[in-house]
Design an enzyme around this catalytic site. Structure first.
Site, PDB file in Angstrom:
ATOM      1  N   GLU A  64      40.204 -84.288 -68.811  1.00 50.64           N
ATOM      2  CA  GLU A  64      39.304 -83.627 -69.765  1.00 50.64           C
ATOM      3  C   GLU A  64      38.190 -82.887 -69.020  1.00 50.64           C
ATOM      4  O   GLU A  64      37.828 -81.758 -69.384  1.00 50.64           O
ATOM      5  CB  GLU A  64      38.700 -84.651 -70.721  1.00 50.64           C
ATOM      6  N   ASP A  77      36.490 -82.702 -73.482  1.00 54.18           N
ATOM      7  CA  ASP A  77      37.071 -83.387 -74.630  1.00 54.18           C
ATOM      8  C   ASP A  77      36.967 -82.497 -75.873  1.00 54.18           C
ATOM      9  O   ASP A  77      37.931 -82.343 -76.629  1.00 54.18           O
ATOM     10  CB  ASP A  77      36.316 -84.705 -74.842  1.00 54.18           C
TER      11      ASP A  77
END
Lengths: 226, 226
Positions: free
Chosen positions: A115, A43
């Site tokens: 992610e 992320d």
């Protein structure tokens, strides 16, 4: 070609350490070596690489608008869509409960795994590996209309809105200036015939006007819908 | 040695393009080529590099705790403190208003400029340049006690809190199990003599207990303060 091989072709990066890729694809429901820590890393990598690419691609866009553009690119919905395009669900490793309840179709599980794959690529091949995946999957979405409606300034949008209804243009007046020279505050008013005037305050007169326009726009749009 | 040279020594990176460094140090009050876009870039770079370093340094810490540790390291207060240590204020370029009102002492202006310097370093020398500054300035703060009080689990903290007051230990009971096998929910109750019991629900029994303990802790701490 198996799903894992095909996934690596789609993301534009081939892992040296396949177990790392497998961990990135493992939902917490499936066991101890799951992808949550990799998701945290990925992320952050994604946010940074997207920031860097937007910064380079849009040299005149303000930081606030860059930030909004990025939010659009990295939100769950967008990531789940990308995950859909590359059939990431075919490689997901889920626990039996998630399999039964169709977890592979859940946006959050797909977006998180994407992610995590980016995070794993960073560990596997350094910054350039994470960059390559973002270039392959996210950069194509960085089009000129990415900003879209919200990024155009409120005064322009208000004027277009009023023109669309055949109404006169708004009038802006400065109703107050407060504070000392180095911390001046401006209160701007936006007036439109037939509507209650709106006011906003800011350290910049231009911004105060933009904010008053934004408030007017909200008010008129509520009136139209109501 | 002038302030700029000394700053570059302190951050551990020497800029090839000095104008880029100057822009990073320029507050928006001082002109058009200010540091706000660089701050956007640097904030993202900082968040990522700190995430990567925490990930490597704390291999057993959960993503939630990594995220809390990072928040502590990248918050304005911490960055302003770092900026203070390296006398970043001596190199800030502010508009006349900000100079008069002491803007160089403002935490937000310092923290933003530090982020902008990291962003500028990334543009100037690539990812490794941003990494070097973070390694020099932020990594020393990644100590084992970074997690601190908040990262210890609530059941442990509740027990210690009660022992500190000479009170009996809490009792946990499972008051309900809901849902089908693959989406079981647990409701845990935490009871402490002389206090209202607290309850929490989660997909994991252990987490439900931790949450009930956290609620009890809040309740008892409020009572102590009240």
């Amino acid at each position: 070609m198996d799903a894992l091989e095909s996934l690596q072709q789609s993301v534009g990066y081939h892992f040296r350490e396949q177990p790392l890729l497998l961990q990135a694809l493992t939902h917490r429901s499936a066991g101890a070596r799951h992808n949550e820590r990799l998701e945290f890393l990925g992320d952050a990598a994604l946010n940074f690489v997207v920031a860097a690419k937007l910064f380079a691609r849009f040299p005149k866009v303000s930081e606030g608008d860059l930030s909004r553009m990025r939010a659009r690119l990295v939100r769950e919905e967008t990531l789940a869509e990308i995950a859909g395009k590359i059939a990431l669900a075919d490689s997901l490793i889920l626990g039996p409960g998630e399999i039964r309840s169709g977890g592979a179709r859940r946006d959050s599980i797909r977006a998180d795994a994407l992610e995590a794959v980016i995070g794993a690529a960073f560990l596997d091949g350094g910054f350039s590996a994470a960059e390559r995946i973002v270039a392959q999957l996210v950069e194509p979405l960085m089009t000129d209309d990415l900003g879209g409606e919200e990024l155009r300034d409120p005064k322009t949008r208000l004027q277009e809105f009023l023109q669309g209804q055949g109404r006169p243009v708004p009038v802006y007046t400065l109703v107050a200036e407060k504070g000392q020279a180095h911390e001046r505050r401006f209160v701007a008013r936006c007036s439109v015939p037939g509507a209650e005037a709106t006011e906003a305050e800011d350290g910049s007169r231009r911004k105060a006007e933009q904010q008053a326009a934004a408030l007017m726009l909200v008010q008129l749009q509520v009136a139209v819908r109501g």
